[in-house]
Design a protein around this motif. Structure first.
Motif, PDB file in Angstrom:
ATOM      1  N   VAL A 186      53.632  10.891 -12.663  1.00 52.84           N
ATOM      2  CA  VAL A 186      53.322   9.908 -11.626  1.00 52.84           C
ATOM      3  C   VAL A 186      52.356  10.494 -10.606  1.00 52.84           C
ATOM      4  O   VAL A 186      51.458   9.809 -10.110  1.00 52.84           O
ATOM      5  CB  VAL A 186      54.618   9.442 -10.923  1.00 52.84           C
ATOM      6  CG1 VAL A 186      54.285   8.530  -9.741  1.00 52.84           C
ATOM      7  CG2 VAL A 186      55.512   8.706 -11.909  1.00 52.84           C
ATOM      8  N   LEU A 187      52.519  11.780 -10.294  1.00 53.54           N
ATOM      9  CA  LEU A 187      51.714  12.422  -9.258  1.00 53.54           C
ATOM     10  C   LEU A 187      50.362  12.891  -9.767  1.00 53.54           C
ATOM     11  O   LEU A 187      49.593  13.481  -9.017  1.00 53.54           O
ATOM     12  CB  LEU A 187      52.471  13.624  -8.672  1.00 53.54           C
ATOM     13  CG  LEU A 187      53.727  13.248  -7.875  1.00 53.54           C
ATOM     14  CD1 LEU A 187      54.549  14.486  -7.595  1.00 53.54           C
ATOM     15  CD2 LEU A 187      53.352  12.553  -6.580  1.00 53.54           C
ATOM     16  N   THR A 188      50.055  12.652 -11.037  1.00 50.77           N
ATOM     17  CA  THR A 188      48.752  13.011 -11.584  1.00 50.77           C
ATOM     18  C   THR A 188      47.776  11.885 -11.285  1.00 50.77           C
ATOM     19  O   THR A 188      47.785  10.839 -11.930  1.00 50.77           O
ATOM     20  CB  THR A 188      48.837  13.251 -13.100  1.00 50.77           C
ATOM     21  OG1 THR A 188      49.799  14.272 -13.358  1.00 50.77           O
ATOM     22  CG2 THR A 188      47.481  13.690 -13.640  1.00 50.77           C
ATOM     23  N   LEU A 189      46.953  12.085 -10.270  1.00 51.63           N
ATOM     24  CA  LEU A 189      45.992  11.072  -9.854  1.00 51.63           C
ATOM     25  C   LEU A 189      44.588  11.543 -10.218  1.00 51.63           C
ATOM     26  O   LEU A 189      44.110  12.540  -9.704  1.00 51.63           O
ATOM     27  CB  LEU A 189      46.077  10.838  -8.336  1.00 51.63           C
ATOM     28  CG  LEU A 189      47.465  10.423  -7.809  1.00 51.63           C
ATOM     29  CD1 LEU A 189      47.412  10.297  -6.297  1.00 51.63           C
ATOM     30  CD2 LEU A 189      47.890   9.113  -8.429  1.00 51.63           C
ATOM     31  N   ASP A 190      43.947  10.835 -11.136  1.00 52.92           N
ATOM     32  CA  ASP A 190      42.564  11.189 -11.463  1.00 52.92           C
ATOM     33  C   ASP A 190      41.617  10.219 -10.780  1.00 52.92           C
ATOM     34  O   ASP A 190      42.008   9.190 -10.233  1.00 52.92           O
ATOM     35  CB  ASP A 190      42.330  11.207 -12.971  1.00 52.92           C
ATOM     36  CG  ASP A 190      42.758   9.920 -13.652  1.00 52.92           C
ATOM     37  OD1 ASP A 190      42.444   8.837 -13.094  1.00 52.92           O
ATOM     38  OD2 ASP A 190      43.392   9.976 -14.715  1.00 52.92           O
ATOM     39  N   ASP A 191      40.343  10.534 -10.826  1.00 54.26           N
ATOM     40  CA  ASP A 191      39.330   9.727 -10.116  1.00 54.26           C
ATOM     41  C   ASP A 191      39.269   8.311 -10.673  1.00 54.26           C
ATOM     42  O   ASP A 191      39.110   7.351  -9.932  1.00 54.26           O
ATOM     43  CB  ASP A 191      37.953  10.402 -10.231  1.00 54.26           C
ATOM     44  CG  ASP A 191      37.926  11.732  -9.492  1.00 54.26           C
ATOM     45  OD1 ASP A 191      38.751  11.895  -8.570  1.00 54.26           O
ATOM     46  OD2 ASP A 191      37.097  12.585  -9.847  1.00 54.26           O
ATOM     47  N   ASN A 192      39.405   8.140 -12.009  1.00 53.12           N
ATOM     48  CA  ASN A 192      39.312   6.812 -12.603  1.00 53.12           C
ATOM     49  C   ASN A 192      40.466   5.928 -12.132  1.00 53.12           C
ATOM     50  O   ASN A 192      40.298   4.764 -11.828  1.00 53.12           O
ATOM     51  CB  ASN A 192      39.331   6.925 -14.123  1.00 53.12           C
ATOM     52  CG  ASN A 192      38.084   7.600 -14.677  1.00 53.12           C
ATOM     53  OD1 ASN A 192      37.009   7.494 -14.069  1.00 53.12           O
ATOM     54  ND2 ASN A 192      38.233   8.306 -15.784  1.00 53.12           N
ATOM     55  N   LYS A 193      41.672   6.529 -12.043  1.00 49.85           N
ATOM     56  CA  LYS A 193      42.830   5.751 -11.610  1.00 49.85           C
ATOM     57  C   LYS A 193      42.684   5.314 -10.163  1.00 49.85           C
ATOM     58  O   LYS A 193      42.995   4.183  -9.811  1.00 49.85           O
ATOM     59  CB  LYS A 193      44.106   6.590 -11.791  1.00 49.85           C
ATOM     60  CG  LYS A 193      45.379   5.821 -11.478  1.00 49.85           C
ATOM     61  CD  LYS A 193      46.593   6.658 -11.786  1.00 49.85           C
ATOM     62  CE  LYS A 193      47.864   5.877 -11.478  1.00 49.85           C
ATOM     63  NZ  LYS A 193      49.073   6.668 -11.767  1.00 49.85           N
ATOM     64  N   ILE A 194      42.179   6.216  -9.324  1.00 51.51           N
ATOM     65  CA  ILE A 194      41.985   5.874  -7.908  1.00 51.51           C
ATOM     66  C   ILE A 194      40.956   4.758  -7.781  1.00 51.51           C
ATOM     67  O   ILE A 194      41.125   3.797  -7.014  1.00 51.51           O
ATOM     68  CB  ILE A 194      41.530   7.120  -7.122  1.00 51.51           C
ATOM     69  CG1 ILE A 194      42.682   8.131  -7.057  1.00 51.51           C
ATOM     70  CG2 ILE A 194      41.101   6.744  -5.715  1.00 51.51           C
ATOM     71  CD1 ILE A 194      42.307   9.433  -6.383  1.00 51.51           C
TER      72      ILE A 194
END
Length: 232
Positions: free
Chosen positions: A219-227
């Motif tokens: 859940v805490l893996t935030l990549d640029d595409n998701k943001i």
């Protein structure tokens, strides 16, 4: 040989199997704090003007005690209601809150040496966000006022925080969650914690979820595409 003898002694004297009595069966229940509306019904209209409706006060019996302590508890939803995503976000908020609270209440306001902000998990699946301050120079009402002021300040900090900063903080929490246990006692403690956190109300939740931390990390893996997708 000696270790085997000790194990046999413990097994013969302390590990004899027997059915648990009713009062020995674990009860997975949590105390739910009343809302302000419920507190008014329980007590009276005098609590309506309080920012914190329920206040529990305990006085020290020692005349030499010079310290005061305040713990502000804001109960969130249960683990079942929050789910893995909600629990992970709660961990992230607690991580960011600690540094902010320490900087404001300890460094700037000099309230005391013990200052902390953290998330608390209660047996039975309850969760809460807590602010704890111990002070020898400020009375509890003053400490409480400072804690509530910081909570408002921290909320503004979160609202103004950039997505890049949130992603960076999330990666720090993720790295901490996935850090391997070095000692056997640490590994036993983490696994036993998962067992104690199990809520055996249904077949689905009867078994401990030993991959909970890995799910938090996902859940805490935030990549640029998701943001970018979430902000568009």
């Amino acid at each position: 040989k000696q270790a085997k003898e000790v194990a046999e002694l413990i097994e013969s004297h302390f590990l004899k199997s027997r059915p648990l009595a009713d009062d020995e069966n674990p009860r997975f229940r949590s105390l739910r704090l009343p809302t302000k509306e419920e507190a008014i019904q329980i007590y009276d209209e005098s609590v309506a003007s309080r920012e914190v409706p329920i206040i529990y006060e305990a006085l020290a019996h020692s005349e030499s005690e010079e310290n005061n302590a305040v713990e502000v508890v804001m109960q969130t939803a249960s683990s079942f209601e929050l789910g893995f995503e909600g629990l992970a976000i709660q961990e992230l908020i607690g991580h960011m809150a600690y540094n902010s609270a320490f900087n404001q209440l300890r460094t700037k306001e000099q309230l005391g040496y013990i200052v902390s902000a953290f998330t608390k998990k209660i047996t039975g699946g309850g969760n809460a966000f807590c602010v704890l301050v111990q002070s020898s120079n400020t009375l509890p009402p003053g400490v409480e006022e400072s804690c509530l002021s910081w909570i408002e300040q921290f909320r503004k900090e979160l609202e103004n925080m950039s997505e890049e900063r949130i992603a960076m903080e999330a990666q720090a929490v993720r790295a901490n969650i996935l850090e391997k246990d070095i000692k056997l006692a640490e590994e036993i403690s983490s696994v036993w914690g998962e067992i104690l956190a199990t809520v055996p109300h249904t077949d689905h939740y009867k078994n401990p979820v030993f991959d909970r931390l890995e799910r938090f990390a996902d859940v805490l893996t935030l990549d640029d595409n998701k943001i970018d997708n979430e902000s568009s």
